[in-house]
Design an enzyme around this catalytic site. Sequence first.
Site, mmCIF file in Angstrom:
data_model
loop_
_atom_site.group_PDB
_atom_site.id
_atom_site.type_symbol
_atom_site.label_atom_id
_atom_site.label_comp_id
_atom_site.label_asym_id
_atom_site.label_seq_id
_atom_site.Cartn_x
_atom_site.Cartn_y
_atom_site.Cartn_z
ATOM 1 N N HIS A 36 0.707 -1.328 -0.001
ATOM 2 C CA HIS A 36 0.176 0.099 -0.054
ATOM 3 C C HIS A 36 1.022 1.237 0.007
ATOM 4 O O HIS A 36 2.178 1.066 -0.101
ATOM 5 C CB HIS A 36 -1.046 0.056 1.276
ATOM 6 C CG HIS A 36 -0.341 -0.413 2.488
ATOM 7 N ND1 HIS A 36 0.616 0.474 2.992
ATOM 8 C CD2 HIS A 36 -0.357 -1.431 3.412
ATOM 9 C CE1 HIS A 36 0.949 0.197 4.150
ATOM 10 N NE2 HIS A 36 0.471 -1.040 4.595
ATOM 11 N N GLU A 37 0.258 2.139 0.301
ATOM 12 C CA GLU A 37 1.253 3.753 -0.025
ATOM 13 C C GLU A 37 2.063 4.005 1.235
ATOM 14 O O GLU A 37 3.025 4.385 1.001
ATOM 15 C CB GLU A 37 0.314 4.812 0.105
ATOM 16 C CG GLU A 37 -0.213 5.542 -1.394
ATOM 17 C CD GLU A 37 1.008 5.910 -2.149
ATOM 18 O OE1 GLU A 37 1.853 6.704 -1.599
ATOM 19 O OE2 GLU A 37 1.041 5.350 -3.132
ATOM 20 N N HIS A 39 4.206 1.118 2.315
ATOM 21 C CA HIS A 39 5.254 0.546 1.509
ATOM 22 C C HIS A 39 5.848 1.332 0.616
ATOM 23 O O HIS A 39 7.036 1.564 0.246
ATOM 24 C CB HIS A 39 4.821 -0.787 1.115
ATOM 25 C CG HIS A 39 4.061 -1.871 2.135
ATOM 26 N ND1 HIS A 39 3.009 -2.058 2.045
ATOM 27 C CD2 HIS A 39 4.776 -2.244 3.287
ATOM 28 C CE1 HIS A 39 2.629 -2.983 3.010
ATOM 29 N NE2 HIS A 39 3.760 -3.117 3.644
ATOM 30 N N GLY A 149 9.368 1.090 8.517
ATOM 31 C CA GLY A 149 8.355 2.328 8.930
ATOM 32 C C GLY A 149 8.481 2.510 10.337
ATOM 33 O O GLY A 149 8.183 1.729 11.157
ATOM 34 N N ASP A 152 5.756 0.746 12.784
ATOM 35 C CA ASP A 152 6.005 -0.193 13.740
ATOM 36 C C ASP A 152 7.097 0.306 14.671
ATOM 37 O O ASP A 152 8.252 -0.493 14.265
ATOM 38 C CB ASP A 152 6.347 -1.533 12.885
ATOM 39 C CG ASP A 152 5.231 -2.065 11.889
ATOM 40 O OD1 ASP A 152 4.406 -2.933 12.543
ATOM 41 O OD2 ASP A 152 5.091 -1.738 10.788
ATOM 42 N N GLN A 155 9.408 -2.399 16.566
ATOM 43 C CA GLN A 155 10.133 -3.271 15.494
ATOM 44 C C GLN A 155 11.410 -2.536 15.088
ATOM 45 O O GLN A 155 12.554 -3.072 14.969
ATOM 46 C CB GLN A 155 9.224 -3.730 14.354
ATOM 47 C CG GLN A 155 9.875 -3.896 12.941
ATOM 48 C CD GLN A 155 8.863 -4.533 11.741
ATOM 49 O OE1 GLN A 155 8.318 -5.423 12.167
ATOM 50 N NE2 GLN A 155 8.814 -3.817 10.902
HETATM 51 P P1 AMP Z 1 4.727 -5.089 6.479
HETATM 52 O O1 AMP Z 1 4.684 -5.243 5.175
HETATM 53 O O2 AMP Z 1 3.504 -4.874 7.351
HETATM 54 O O3 AMP Z 1 5.783 -5.945 7.243
HETATM 55 O O4 AMP Z 1 5.506 -3.624 6.655
HETATM 56 C C1 AMP Z 1 6.764 -3.659 5.737
HETATM 57 C C2 AMP Z 1 7.180 -2.217 6.110
HETATM 58 O O5 AMP Z 1 6.431 -1.113 5.787
HETATM 59 C C3 AMP Z 1 7.618 -2.042 7.695
HETATM 60 O O6 AMP Z 1 8.860 -1.399 7.843
HETATM 61 C C4 AMP Z 1 6.497 -1.171 8.165
HETATM 62 O O7 AMP Z 1 6.642 -0.425 9.346
HETATM 63 C C5 AMP Z 1 6.118 -0.349 7.030
HETATM 64 N N1 AMP Z 1 4.751 0.251 6.924
HETATM 65 C C6 AMP Z 1 3.716 -0.671 6.972
HETATM 66 N N2 AMP Z 1 2.632 0.220 7.044
HETATM 67 C C7 AMP Z 1 3.133 1.333 7.201
HETATM 68 C C8 AMP Z 1 2.565 2.528 7.295
HETATM 69 N N3 AMP Z 1 1.250 2.908 7.394
HETATM 70 N N4 AMP Z 1 3.413 3.958 7.004
HETATM 71 C C9 AMP Z 1 4.649 3.722 6.969
HETATM 72 N N5 AMP Z 1 5.525 2.507 6.977
HETATM 73 C C10 AMP Z 1 4.441 1.283 6.816
#
Ligand code: AMP
Length: 282
Positions: A36-37, A39, A149, A152, A155
């Site tokens: 999504h936006e 990522h 991001g 998290d 994390q």
């Molecule tokens: P995920 O696919 O959920 O494991 O996220 C992959 C990366 O994208 C992680 O570093 C997340 O923190 C980041 N991320 C997920 N959602 C968002 C968001 N809304 N804004 C900024 N970064 C994000």
Amino acid sequence: MAASLPRVVRTRVELRAALAAAPRPVGLVPTMGALHEGHASLIRRAASESRTVLVTIFVNPLQFNEKADFEKYPRDEAADLRAAGAAGATLVWMPAVEDVYPAGFQTTVRVAGLTEPLEGAARPGHLEGVTTIVAILLGMAGAERAYFGQKDAQQLLVVRRMAGDLGIGTEIVSCPIVREADGLALSSRNVRLAPEQRAAAPVLRRALLAARARYEAGERDGEALRGAMRDVLAAEPLAAPEYVSCADPETLAELATVTGPALLSMAVRFGAVRLIDNEPLG
Ligand code: AMP
């Protein structure tokens, strides 16, 4: 001009060969797909400072503490490749589980203290799953920078600690939270919210902003700030809070009194869907 699709590699051997020939610097963006936006903002940032942008798309079974959550996690390879390419990815690693964890795999990477509170307490094993996969990704990519991001927040802290402790020479870059217009932080899990749950979900942001407003009005009592968040959440019947926190942003220890920077954070369930959000203070 339409962005071209990135090159896709599947096995560790293919990834190694692609990286050996890739122009540097390399920027790594680890994801679980369903892009999504949020990522895309990480990928765009990586593209702005890297010649090779490696996006990894892997739903990591080790970091799911609930089998149903793993099975229901949204997956769409074709859409992810288009989104990654449009944001500037040049190389995508989309491994199978056996490519990442071959027969005989026995290693766990665990950060100690920082993983105990918050997500660590609520989701046993989750953060160890994250550090194990991120250690593999950082080791394989050998990237100059890796992008995570602030969404998290724990994390990010844990990954930064691990990279520092293990002497991994990749700079860990923090990127701001991307939100919907109504304040809901973008998440791959948002698509699993029923319409009435989706309508209720911005309550996380409202709770964080209520505590921020109290802070800006001079409140420094940690319990009062946590109480301000709980009060807002309690007014939304579909929201079941797991935790609310006002903690030291470096150690994640709960604060009795806010004397410097702090991190407000929370995890809230809407039925089977669990959402997290946070807001830094100071
Ligand atoms: P995920 O696919 O959920 O494991 O996220 C992959 C990366 O994208 C992680 O570093 C997340 O923190 C980041 N991320 C997920 N959602 C968002 C968001 N809304 N804004 C900024 N970064 C994000």
